[in-house]
Scaffold this active site. Sequence first.
Site, PDB file in Angstrom:
ATOM      1  N   SER A  92       0.844  -1.196   0.000  1.00  0.00           N
ATOM      2  CA  SER A  92       0.000   0.000   0.000  1.00  0.00           C
ATOM      3  C   SER A  92       0.875   1.240   0.000  1.00  0.00           C
ATOM      4  O   SER A  92       1.921   1.273   0.634  1.00  0.00           O
ATOM      5  CB  SER A  92      -0.917   0.029   1.230  1.00  0.00           C
ATOM      6  OG  SER A  92      -1.707   1.210   1.206  1.00  0.00           O
ATOM      7  N   ASN A 130      -7.958  -1.427   2.511  1.00  0.00           N
ATOM      8  CA  ASN A 130      -8.609  -0.735   1.404  1.00  0.00           C
ATOM      9  C   ASN A 130     -10.071  -0.433   1.712  1.00  0.00           C
ATOM     10  O   ASN A 130     -10.611   0.585   1.273  1.00  0.00           O
ATOM     11  CB  ASN A 130      -8.499  -1.563   0.129  1.00  0.00           C
ATOM     12  CG  ASN A 130      -7.109  -1.486  -0.484  1.00  0.00           C
ATOM     13  OD1 ASN A 130      -6.143  -1.178   0.193  1.00  0.00           O
ATOM     14  ND2 ASN A 130      -7.005  -1.781  -1.761  1.00  0.00           N
ATOM     15  N   GLU A 132      -9.981   2.523   3.726  1.00  0.00           N
ATOM     16  CA  GLU A 132      -9.646   3.608   2.793  1.00  0.00           C
ATOM     17  C   GLU A 132     -10.897   4.121   2.077  1.00  0.00           C
ATOM     18  O   GLU A 132     -11.107   5.334   1.954  1.00  0.00           O
ATOM     19  CB  GLU A 132      -8.622   3.092   1.789  1.00  0.00           C
ATOM     20  CG  GLU A 132      -8.211   4.062   0.706  1.00  0.00           C
ATOM     21  CD  GLU A 132      -7.305   3.385  -0.316  1.00  0.00           C
ATOM     22  OE1 GLU A 132      -7.543   3.575  -1.526  1.00  0.00           O
ATOM     23  OE2 GLU A 132      -6.380   2.651   0.100  1.00  0.00           O
TER      24      GLU A 132
END
Length: 510
Positions: free
Chosen positions: A139, A215, A218
Amino acid sequence: MSDATTLCDIGLIGLGVMGKNIGLNLADNGYKVAAFDLNEKSVQAIAHQDETERGAQQDARILPVKSLGEMLEKIKKPSIIILSVPAGKPVDIICSQLLELGLQQDDIVVDTGNSLWTDTVEREAGYNGKFVFFSCAVSGGEVGARFGPSLMPSGDKNAWSRLEPVLEAISAKVDPETGLPNARNSYTEALPTGEPCVTYIGPAGAGHYVKMVHNGIEYADMQLICEAYQYMREALGLQPKEIAAVLREWNKGELNSYLIEISAEVLDQDDPETGKPIVDIILDRAGQKGTGLWTAVSSLQVGSAATTIAQSVFCRALSSIKDERVAASKIFSKAPALNLSEDEKKAQIKQLHDALYCAKMCAYAQGFDLMKRAAKEQGWDLDFAEIAKIWRAGCIIRAVFLQSITKAYQRDAQLENLLLDEFFAEQIKQFEPAWREAVINSIKAGITMPTITSSLSYFDAYRNATLPANLLQGQRDFFGAHTFQRVDKPTEETYHLEWSQADRPLVRIQ
């Protein structure tokens, strides 16, 4: 055959945005890399960039190769080969080709793509005994890959012992005391020192699962910021550059994060063609590559209430039906515009700050709860303090309050939910009133804040000792004889009420 002293340390396959920058990062840290891509221009591009950065007087750090066979000839044995290719079939195609070319049992192939974690589990089992298939989720995007990403490796422990010095070298670094990144933004700068943002996550699939949840968080974090932006734009009448200034002020405190930082940059940018704010030129239709969806689906499968994360995925789905939204906007009028004084606007901006902070805490709490439940189901021993530590730099969701999450799990490794930690509980208590006011204001203004609102509903449900699921269980037993438990009996006992009979007898099922 190449002389052993001239062989490369690592083979790299896939020289797209991430692969090229991982290769240059490896080179910066003293590793010689044999680089291959099906696109010969990509191979020449990385070699050219290597030459430009190191200068013509120094030896090449990256060796361009024209085939997988040549790459295998040019790297040391046993081999370490890093894949940076699209998830799915390309991974298996390359692994099959490498086997045909003579890949050996002790060679390591590292998948750094965004693979679905269950695919990683299947691959490790399928390639067992042929070569070592290892995964390392990455990431940080382009800049992270180049100057230090957050890395989430998982798989064979012996392979990890060989890969550990390589991955630690290229990872982001943080100050262990403050938790702040020791950033490197240029190849001309010295290599940063500090705690590496990489830790062994666990068996095959664990690393990609943790990256998947990263994610998902995110997705939620981005949507939360977008909702605050929309309220300031539509309800408070602020222009993009004014909102950028607000975000930069927020970035000095509890909300300090990479996503707040880049959001301010986006809002401050004008379109080169029209001179208008670039955000007004960008079509409001969000894309996604699947990891947020995978996170939402997994939360349903393991029974984790990741409502903020799931809602952020739904928001992207709603954004995709642009034509329908335009049509609906012509039928349904908006709520009347707010007529606020400057002091009232400032008060609402402060409420938005507090609401965003509280919702952000809920999103992270949901992500860690999801990992906890999945780990229990899969038999993984995840170290949540270490996971929070490696997210403090390099990755997209890096934020100052990850240091607080690290400390929370250091205080109690078995913490049931992040909101139960004394620090986060006090933070929620402090900012909760403003959170509620922000949600009320958005409803009155008719401006959607689905993830901020969903987070508040999650919090209210989580803190409530009694939920209406008692009525729900009564409904289920009425129409389907699904049984229920009683508050005044042992929980292992289940009951059914004969609802349709006049005397309605109660029957104990077990």
